[in-house]
Design an enzyme around this catalytic site. Structure first.
Site, short mmCIF file in Angstrom:
data_model
loop_
_atom_site.label_atom_id
_atom_site.label_comp_id
_atom_site.label_asym_id
_atom_site.label_seq_id
_atom_site.Cartn_x
_atom_site.Cartn_y
_atom_site.Cartn_z
N ASN A 136 -14.76 5.70 4.19
CA ASN A 136 -14.99 4.65 5.20
C ASN A 136 -14.13 4.80 6.44
O ASN A 136 -14.55 4.46 7.54
CB ASN A 136 -14.81 3.27 4.58
CG ASN A 136 -15.89 2.94 3.58
OD1 ASN A 136 -17.03 3.38 3.72
ND2 ASN A 136 -15.55 2.18 2.57
N TYR A 142 0.80 -1.23 0.00
CA TYR A 142 0.00 0.00 0.00
C TYR A 142 0.84 1.28 0.00
O TYR A 142 0.29 2.38 -0.07
CB TYR A 142 -0.96 0.01 1.19
CG TYR A 142 -1.96 -1.12 1.14
CD1 TYR A 142 -2.98 -1.12 0.20
CD2 TYR A 142 -1.85 -2.21 2.00
CE1 TYR A 142 -3.89 -2.16 0.13
CE2 TYR A 142 -2.75 -3.25 1.94
CZ TYR A 142 -3.77 -3.22 1.00
OH TYR A 142 -4.66 -4.26 0.92
N HIS A 176 -4.76 6.02 -1.15
CA HIS A 176 -5.40 5.90 0.16
C HIS A 176 -4.41 6.12 1.31
O HIS A 176 -4.80 6.40 2.43
CB HIS A 176 -6.03 4.50 0.28
CG HIS A 176 -7.43 4.48 0.76
ND1 HIS A 176 -8.25 5.58 0.83
CD2 HIS A 176 -8.18 3.44 1.23
CE1 HIS A 176 -9.44 5.23 1.29
NE2 HIS A 176 -9.42 3.94 1.55
N ASP A 230 -7.09 11.10 2.40
CA ASP A 230 -7.28 11.32 0.97
C ASP A 230 -8.71 11.78 0.72
O ASP A 230 -9.62 11.45 1.48
CB ASP A 230 -7.01 10.03 0.20
CG ASP A 230 -7.90 8.88 0.64
OD1 ASP A 230 -7.86 8.51 1.83
OD2 ASP A 230 -8.67 8.36 -0.19
#
Length: 186
Positions: free
Chosen positions: A112, A14, A19, A91
């Site tokens: 979320n 990641y 994100h 983000d």
């Protein structure tokens, strides 16, 4: 004491994804202001230091983005951090790439990670929103936010994060001046 928390997902896969822009800014802040590693466990990584004589904790929740609220709640309860001294870096699909906005409270915009934080501590905290653009079609969003920035995008993002970092002390005292300073530096 301030809590400055960057959102992201743990794991090498990641790194440099859209994100994880919150993690990336926490790393830059930690390095620039010479923070020291303070605490790390399976749920969080925390750095401690000063920004313009303000004691600050920099935090990266290490459970996944959508579960960021629990470790944040633990830290604010343990250290008795006031909500108006909490900054969440994340983000934002609705802002153009590299655009920065700061706001206090409000909705989560379908993010979320913020939704989980709101559920755990309420929504009365500062948000540092960093634009990552939108893929244009809603069903592409999940993959888009987990994709890495292109070489050109990473240059723009690194430049913007450096400007945010060098001006961060202004943010803690005057968010309006902070945004003006970022605009002047562009």
């Amino acid at each position: 004491m301030f809590l400055i928390c960057g959102l992201g997902n743990p794991g090498k896969e990641y790194v440099n994804t859209r994100h994880n822009i919150g993690f990336k800014l926490v790393d830059k802040l930690s390095s620039f202001y010479n923070f020291s590693s303070f605490k790390k466990d399976s749920k969080k990584e925390i750095f401690k230091g000063l920004i313009d004589n303000n004691l600050c904790l920099l935090m990266k929740p290490l459970n996944f983005m959508n579960l960021s609220g629990h470790p944040i709640k633990e830290i604010i309860n343990f250290y008795k951090i006031e909500k108006n001294k909490i900054y969440i870096i994340h983000d934002d699909l609705d802002l153009e790439l590299g655009k920065v906005k700061v706001k206090f409270g409000g909705g989560n915009g379908g993010h979320n990670g913020l939704s989980n934080i709101d559920k755990m501590i309420g929504n009365d905290y500062h948000r540092i929103r960093i634009g990552i653009d939108h893929p244009g079609i809603k069903h592409l969003v999940s993959n888009y936010v987990l994709n890495k920035f292109t070489a050109n995008e990473i240059n723009l993002i690194d430049d913007k994060l450096s400007k945010i970092t060098s001006n961060f002390k202004i943010l803690l005292n005057n968010p309006g001046l902070f945004l003006t300073k970022l605009a002047d530096d562009s």
